[in-house]
Design a protein around this motif. Structure first.
Motif, PDB file in Angstrom:
ATOM      1  N   ASP A 102       0.819  -1.212   0.000  1.00 14.98           N
ATOM      2  CA  ASP A 102       0.000   0.000   0.000  1.00 14.98           C
ATOM      3  C   ASP A 102       0.853   1.262   0.000  1.00 14.98           C
ATOM      4  OD1 ASP A 102      -2.345  -1.502   0.050  1.00 14.98           O
ATOM      5  OD2 ASP A 102      -2.352  -1.584   2.245  1.00 14.98           O
ATOM      6  N   HIS A 127       2.107   6.585  -1.772  1.00 17.05           N
ATOM      7  CA  HIS A 127       0.927   5.760  -1.574  1.00 17.05           C
ATOM      8  C   HIS A 127       0.596   5.109  -2.913  1.00 17.05           C
ATOM      9  CE1 HIS A 127       0.389   7.646   2.323  1.00 17.05           C
ATOM     10  NE2 HIS A 127       0.586   8.815   1.727  1.00 17.05           N
ATOM     11  N   LYS A 131      -2.850  -0.707  -7.729  1.00 12.30           N
ATOM     12  CA  LYS A 131      -1.855  -1.787  -7.724  1.00 12.30           C
ATOM     13  C   LYS A 131      -1.757  -2.493  -9.073  1.00 12.30           C
ATOM     14  CE  LYS A 131      -1.961  -2.744  -2.813  1.00 12.30           C
ATOM     15  NZ  LYS A 131      -1.895  -3.753  -1.776  1.00 12.30           N
TER      16      LYS A 131
END
Length: 158
Positions: A102, A127, A131
């Motif tokens: 994350d 951040h 993904k």
């Protein structure tokens, strides 16, 4: 050549790490990111091996080496979804598919010249926004970067 035959071409590992299913075009980037050229342990590298999933893949076997989270996270930036196998006494004791965490700390360099991380001695922090496509956002300047725009920061010395 069958996958079983390919496996027989590389010696079994007593203790260490196997990084498998590396896209062939990323294999030597992973070697460099992990600093394998500077290690004294036995390292076996397989390049352009047959793979049903990838077409061609790479594999790295590193004897007597186990990586920390920062080292593993460096791999996921350039080659997400590789398989990591931890071997002890010739047995796979842990097997996992890697994915971006994350948050990335000290791994990626912020491309924004005005970002505080480029003007003060401090680690970067990003951040992970997406993904799958590898979109990240700087914690400090909030600039977003796509996978093709990511520049890795210098690797720490071992």
């Amino acid at each position: 050549m069958s996958e079983i035959r390919q496996e027989l071409q590389v010696a079994a590992l007593r203790n260490g790490t196997v990084i498998d299913h590396i896209p062939s075009e990323k294999l030597f980037t992973v070697v460099s990111l992990l600093g394998l050229e500077h290690m004294d342990c036995n390292i076996t590298i397989g390049f352009n091996l047959e793979s049903e999933k990838l077409g061609k893949k790479g594999i790295i076997k590193i004897a007597d080496k186990f990586f920390d989270d920062e080292e593993i996270n460096r791999i996921t930036v350039v080659a997400p979804h590789v398989k990591l196998n931890i071997i002890r006494e010739y047995e796979v004791i842990e097997k996992r598919e890697l994915e971006l965490p994350d948050e990335l700390q000290g791994i990626v360099k912020c491309a924004n010249p005005k970002c505080i991380t480029n003007n003060e001695p401090m680690p970067t922090r990003f951040h992970v926004i997406d993904k799958e496509t590898c979109v990240i956002k700087c914690h400090y300047c909030e600039k977003e970067f796509k996978k093709e725009d990511i520049v890795l920061s210098q690797r720490r010395t071992l």
